[in-house]
Motif scaffolding. Structure first.
Motif, mmCIF file in Angstrom:
data_model
loop_
_atom_site.group_PDB
_atom_site.id
_atom_site.type_symbol
_atom_site.label_atom_id
_atom_site.label_comp_id
_atom_site.label_asym_id
_atom_site.label_seq_id
_atom_site.Cartn_x
_atom_site.Cartn_y
_atom_site.Cartn_z
ATOM 1 N N ASN A 27 -43.217 -17.920 -52.037
ATOM 2 C CA ASN A 27 -44.101 -16.627 -52.034
ATOM 3 C C ASN A 27 -44.336 -16.234 -53.668
ATOM 4 O OD1 ASN A 27 -44.642 -16.248 -49.524
ATOM 5 N ND2 ASN A 27 -42.926 -14.872 -49.202
ATOM 6 N N THR A 28 -43.095 -16.361 -54.413
ATOM 7 C CA THR A 28 -43.124 -16.039 -55.903
ATOM 8 C C THR A 28 -43.859 -16.920 -56.628
ATOM 9 O OG1 THR A 28 -40.839 -15.099 -55.865
ATOM 10 C CG2 THR A 28 -41.689 -16.162 -58.031
ATOM 11 N N ALA A 68 -47.728 -16.237 -56.127
ATOM 12 C CA ALA A 68 -47.951 -14.792 -56.683
ATOM 13 C C ALA A 68 -48.124 -15.162 -58.197
ATOM 14 C CB ALA A 68 -46.713 -13.877 -56.608
ATOM 15 N N ALA A 81 -38.875 -19.571 -48.408
ATOM 16 C CA ALA A 81 -39.801 -18.678 -48.462
ATOM 17 C C ALA A 81 -40.366 -17.672 -49.417
ATOM 18 C CB ALA A 81 -39.787 -18.054 -47.021
ATOM 19 N N GLN A 90 -48.174 -23.435 -50.602
ATOM 20 C CA GLN A 90 -48.928 -22.522 -49.456
ATOM 21 C C GLN A 90 -47.650 -22.125 -48.729
ATOM 22 O OE1 GLN A 90 -51.817 -24.626 -47.287
ATOM 23 N NE2 GLN A 90 -53.297 -24.674 -49.005
ATOM 24 N N ALA A 91 -47.617 -21.028 -47.917
ATOM 25 C CA ALA A 91 -46.385 -20.569 -47.196
ATOM 26 C C ALA A 91 -46.209 -21.875 -46.171
ATOM 27 C CB ALA A 91 -46.664 -19.205 -46.583
#
Length: 212
Positions: A63-64, A67, A59, A23-24
């Motif tokens: 995110n990659t 995704a 970050a 998670q971020a």
């Protein structure tokens, strides 16, 4: 990388661990743990040689990974302590070996070594891959000198398939790699047969049933 057919749970809960999609909000804890362990990991993990990453790159990396997981391309996860929530390493079920095969990767923070977390992780992910996701085969690859990584498939009862020159992510040329594998037949043998099945959860937190 083409979209895969795999359906992998977003969260896997074992006796002591939670294996889940990143998670971020994991960025700060991930940076701290990876940076502290980077020199220890660098001889075996090419990605660790680029550490520490600046916050913006961290970050972007997370995110990659998110995704790729959500779009079913690849399934990288963090390893967290079930009770305390501490981040202690990374793992995943990776799709690079082709149809029917999932590869398990793993690393444990330097100050968390020797507690069996990698073994617990591999036992859980192997069962998920073979008995839930329907993989025909699970593989583990490691460099020949990485005796710590070698001990994990040995303890888990994987079959040793030999040594070959194989592509290594993050390295331009093929390198010698020791290869191990497990198939559904391995699940009937110890230690798989004596290890409780982990609990599986989807992205909304709903528990997923194991196939009958």
């Amino acid at each position: 990388m083409a979209e895969s057919r795999w359906n992998i749970p977003h969260r896997i809960v074992t006796e002591r661990l939670v294996l889940r999609r990143y998670q971020a909000a994991d960025a700060e804890q991930m940076s701290r743990v990876v940076t502290a362990s980077s020199q220890y990991l660098a001889p075996w993990m090419p990605w660790a040689r680029a550490e520490p990453l600046p916050p913006a790159e961290r970050a972007a990396l997370i995110n990659t990974l998110i995704a790729d997981f959500d779009e079913r391309r690849d399934f990288t996860m963090g390893i967290f302590l079930r009770d305390a929530g501490d981040y202690v390493g990374g793992t995943g079920l990776h799709t690079r070996l082709g149809a029917g095969v999932l590869e398990i990767g793993y690393w444990i923070a330097r100050d968390q070594q020797g507690r069996g977390y990698a073994t617990e992780t591999v036992l859980a992910l192997t069962r998920v891959a073979l008995a839930f996701a329907g993989a025909e085969r699970v593989e583990i690859h490691h460099t020949p000198d990485n005796v710590t990584s070698r001990a994990v498939p040995q303890r888990c009862g994987f079959s040793y398939d030999g040594r070959a020159l194989t592509p290594v992510p993050g390295v331009p040329d093929a390198e010698p790699t020791d290869m191990w594998s497990a198939t559904p037949e391995h699940l009937a043998s110890t230690p798989f047969a004596s290890t409780p099945r982990p609990h599986l959860f989807d992205v909304d937190g709903h528990e997923l049933p194991w196939p009958a």
